[in-house]
Design a protein around this motif. Sequence first.
Motif, PDB file in Angstrom:
ATOM      1  N   SER A 236      -0.111   0.079  -0.913  1.00  0.00           N
ATOM      2  CA  SER A 236       0.689   0.856   0.384  1.00  0.00           C
ATOM      3  C   SER A 236       0.313   2.364   0.473  1.00  0.00           C
ATOM      4  N   LEU A 258      -2.376  -2.740   6.465  1.00  0.00           N
ATOM      5  CA  LEU A 258      -0.983  -2.658   5.787  1.00  0.00           C
ATOM      6  C   LEU A 258      -0.236  -3.626   6.573  1.00  0.00           C
ATOM      7  N   HIS A 261      -0.884  -7.224   4.973  1.00  0.00           N
ATOM      8  CA  HIS A 261      -0.193  -7.309   3.681  1.00  0.00           C
ATOM      9  C   HIS A 261       1.247  -7.541   3.900  1.00  0.00           C
ATOM     10  N   ALA A 311      -6.145  -7.925   0.639  1.00  0.00           N
ATOM     11  CA  ALA A 311      -4.718  -7.420   1.042  1.00  0.00           C
ATOM     12  C   ALA A 311      -3.586  -8.450   1.434  1.00  0.00           C
TER      13      ALA A 311
END
Length: 403
Positions: A236, A258, A261, A311
């Motif tokens: 991250s 992100l 994920h 991810a």
Amino acid sequence: MSPTAPGLADTRTLAAFILLASLSGIGVGLAKVNFALYALSLEASPLELGLVAGAQTAGLLLASLPCGMLVEQFGPLRLYVLGSLLAGGLFQLLPLVGQPLLLLLPTLLIGLCMPCRLVSLNAVFMQQLAQVGEARAGWFRGSQMIGMLLLAPPLAALFAGWLGAGGSWLPIGLLFVVPALLAPRVLHIYPARRQGAEPLSLAALGRQLGVLREQPALRDNCLLEFCVQAAAMFFSYFIVAITVQDYGWSAGEAAALLSVHGLAYIVALFGLGRLLGGSGQAGFAASLLLCAAALASLGLSGRAPLLWGGALLLGLGLGMLQVVTLSAYARHGAQLGHGRIAGLAVLAGPGGSLAGSVLGGVLGEWFGLQPLFLLFVPLFLGFLLRPSPQHPQPALCARRISR
């Protein structure tokens, strides 16, 4: 706990607990984002930004073990309310700080308040997990992550746009105080004092750490938690720099990566507990292999499909392992005290997060950031040689109980 007090097996009490965990996560996430924004508004250098971030983590690590023992002595409710009110008040002092380095002391003090909340919530959920079922082992962490990962960033941007980074401390402080009003509705289900609780002292803290030496299965579980959080933080913290600087992605594309994920991580926490609970060692091994494959994909390729796939799979794998570690913590807590184990858990997790960010900062200049994903692969594969912490071997259980 009153014999008539409904535990988390009661739907309304469970819903109130999830709301409390989500609100707590929103407050922590808002604070993390706004610390960076406020330090930047004070023209902080990269070193000063790192020191401010490190000060909060240092406070959390310093207070985690003492808070675990205090939960056993005084119960989680008083500790949670005290930590929330102290942090909410300290946030109101931050607009008075006009230099980045002067942020270090109040940031450290706020970090010392955080385990009062985290350890208290962890202890209650661990204690109640036998009632709600291990299939829901990830629900507490998932509720926190919804607040921290999904709701806090847009709220932080909204507050900063309306009030500026300095003016945002007022609503952030209020978001720490409001959960303290809800806490009595939930946290009363844990005993106000655990029978046989040891008073807080330096000697007692030493014995607390000694538990890791005496309990190999607990030590393995803390080590797994450390690795899970280190890999999650490294991803991250550095994946945006890797995709934007090395491969020319836009900021929006990196943010979407992100988000994918984070969503996969939350889905695993909420939805895969039942699968892991019934699969034993095979599910544990599958989780480790999934993480190893994802990390290899992220470390070896710059092609967009492999980065997106890595991810997604890393979020699922880390979430599955988090369900395993939380279930194991609850089992150990039943023997050794849930507050004590919650303190160790809060020490291991943020310790891993700190290690993940330091890893990139120290080695990234020499080897580049992306290849460092590969360093995590042998760490996760090494756990294939150990029994699942969620389903310890019978002989090992008997040996621990005989002690």
